[in-house]
Design a protein around this motif. Sequence first.
Motif, short mmCIF file in Angstrom:
data_model
loop_
_atom_site.label_atom_id
_atom_site.label_comp_id
_atom_site.label_asym_id
_atom_site.label_seq_id
_atom_site.Cartn_x
_atom_site.Cartn_y
_atom_site.Cartn_z
N GLU A 123 45.15 36.87 34.47
CA GLU A 123 45.51 37.19 35.85
C GLU A 123 47.02 37.20 36.05
N ARG A 124 47.72 36.29 35.39
CA ARG A 124 49.18 36.20 35.52
C ARG A 124 49.91 37.19 34.63
N GLY A 125 49.21 37.78 33.65
CA GLY A 125 49.81 38.79 32.80
C GLY A 125 50.65 38.24 31.66
N TRP A 126 50.45 36.97 31.32
CA TRP A 126 51.20 36.39 30.19
C TRP A 126 50.47 35.16 29.68
N GLY A 127 50.40 35.03 28.37
CA GLY A 127 49.80 33.83 27.79
C GLY A 127 49.94 33.83 26.28
N ARG A 128 49.88 32.64 25.72
CA ARG A 128 49.93 32.46 24.27
C ARG A 128 48.87 31.42 23.87
N ILE A 129 48.01 31.81 22.96
CA ILE A 129 47.04 30.89 22.39
C ILE A 129 47.24 30.88 20.88
N VAL A 130 47.38 29.68 20.32
CA VAL A 130 47.48 29.53 18.87
C VAL A 130 46.40 28.56 18.43
N SER A 168 46.60 42.48 28.63
CA SER A 168 47.04 41.63 29.75
C SER A 168 48.23 40.75 29.39
N GLY A 169 48.86 41.02 28.25
CA GLY A 169 50.02 40.23 27.86
C GLY A 169 49.69 38.86 27.29
N VAL A 170 48.44 38.68 26.87
CA VAL A 170 48.01 37.40 26.29
C VAL A 170 47.81 37.59 24.80
N THR A 171 48.57 36.89 24.00
CA THR A 171 48.41 36.97 22.55
C THR A 171 47.58 35.78 22.05
N VAL A 172 46.80 36.05 21.01
CA VAL A 172 45.96 35.01 20.40
C VAL A 172 46.15 35.11 18.88
N ALA A 216 55.93 27.55 17.19
CA ALA A 216 57.05 27.91 18.08
C ALA A 216 57.32 29.41 18.03
N PHE A 217 57.24 29.99 16.84
CA PHE A 217 57.44 31.44 16.71
C PHE A 217 56.35 32.22 17.44
N LEU A 218 55.10 31.85 17.22
CA LEU A 218 53.98 32.61 17.80
C LEU A 218 53.88 32.46 19.31
N THR A 219 54.46 31.40 19.87
CA THR A 219 54.39 31.19 21.32
C THR A 219 55.67 31.63 22.04
#
Length: 240
Positions: A123-130, A168-172, A216-219
């Motif tokens: 919904e916010r258009g940004w996220g990082r999941i590792v 949606s700008g969320v990377t996993v 840290a790199f992936l997020t």
Amino acid sequence: MGRVAIVTGGTRGIGKAICLALKEQGRTVVANYAGNEEKARAFTEETEIPAYKWDVGDHEATLAGCAKVEAEVGPIEIVVNNAGITRDATLHKMSFEDWNEVMRINLGGCFNMAKACFPGMRERGWGRIVNIGSINGQAGQYGQVNYAAAKSGIHGFTKALAQEGARSGVTVNAIAPGYIDTDMVAAVPETVLEKIVAKIPVGRLGNAEEIARGVAFLTAEEAGFVTGSTMSLNGGQHMY
């Protein structure tokens, strides 16, 4: 305030190193832990990072725990699924409880945390999941059918969820550590550990800070083009 990051199993070992790396990156970091109150208190006193207690393998507890973090700290925009356990045995000696508990926490925890946080990220258009996988989820390991299956499942989970979040700008992404100098590895008998190290081309165990640098790199803000990948950090032991 920096983006809110939560690290499950974050009060010791690899999780603690990840928390410190994200804090240094400017994130507002929260750690999750399951049971050791004394170590959690010591962690918070040392790092000034708050620690929230719940079992990530419990679906309702995870939803409630993440909602509490968001109410008290802010929207969770970075999730590092690091919590995990081992219950090693060969199949003919492994109980269903040992199988189920490892699957419930190691793989189920990733699902539960994603259910709690992924919709808000989209919904916010940004996220990082590792998600922290394992070399043993890639190569298998004798006496670890439960752990290897759960960690292998994490790698598949990562690739599938990455496709749902990409627009949606969320990377996993996932990291698959090799043998790292943590309490879990320290419990391995010395003679067995020597044989393990002998198979690692760089000639040593990894350290928790090396895994943390990968997270840290992936997020990072600049990592938006990296998704659905597994970063293997194993000293060349398994080139996958």
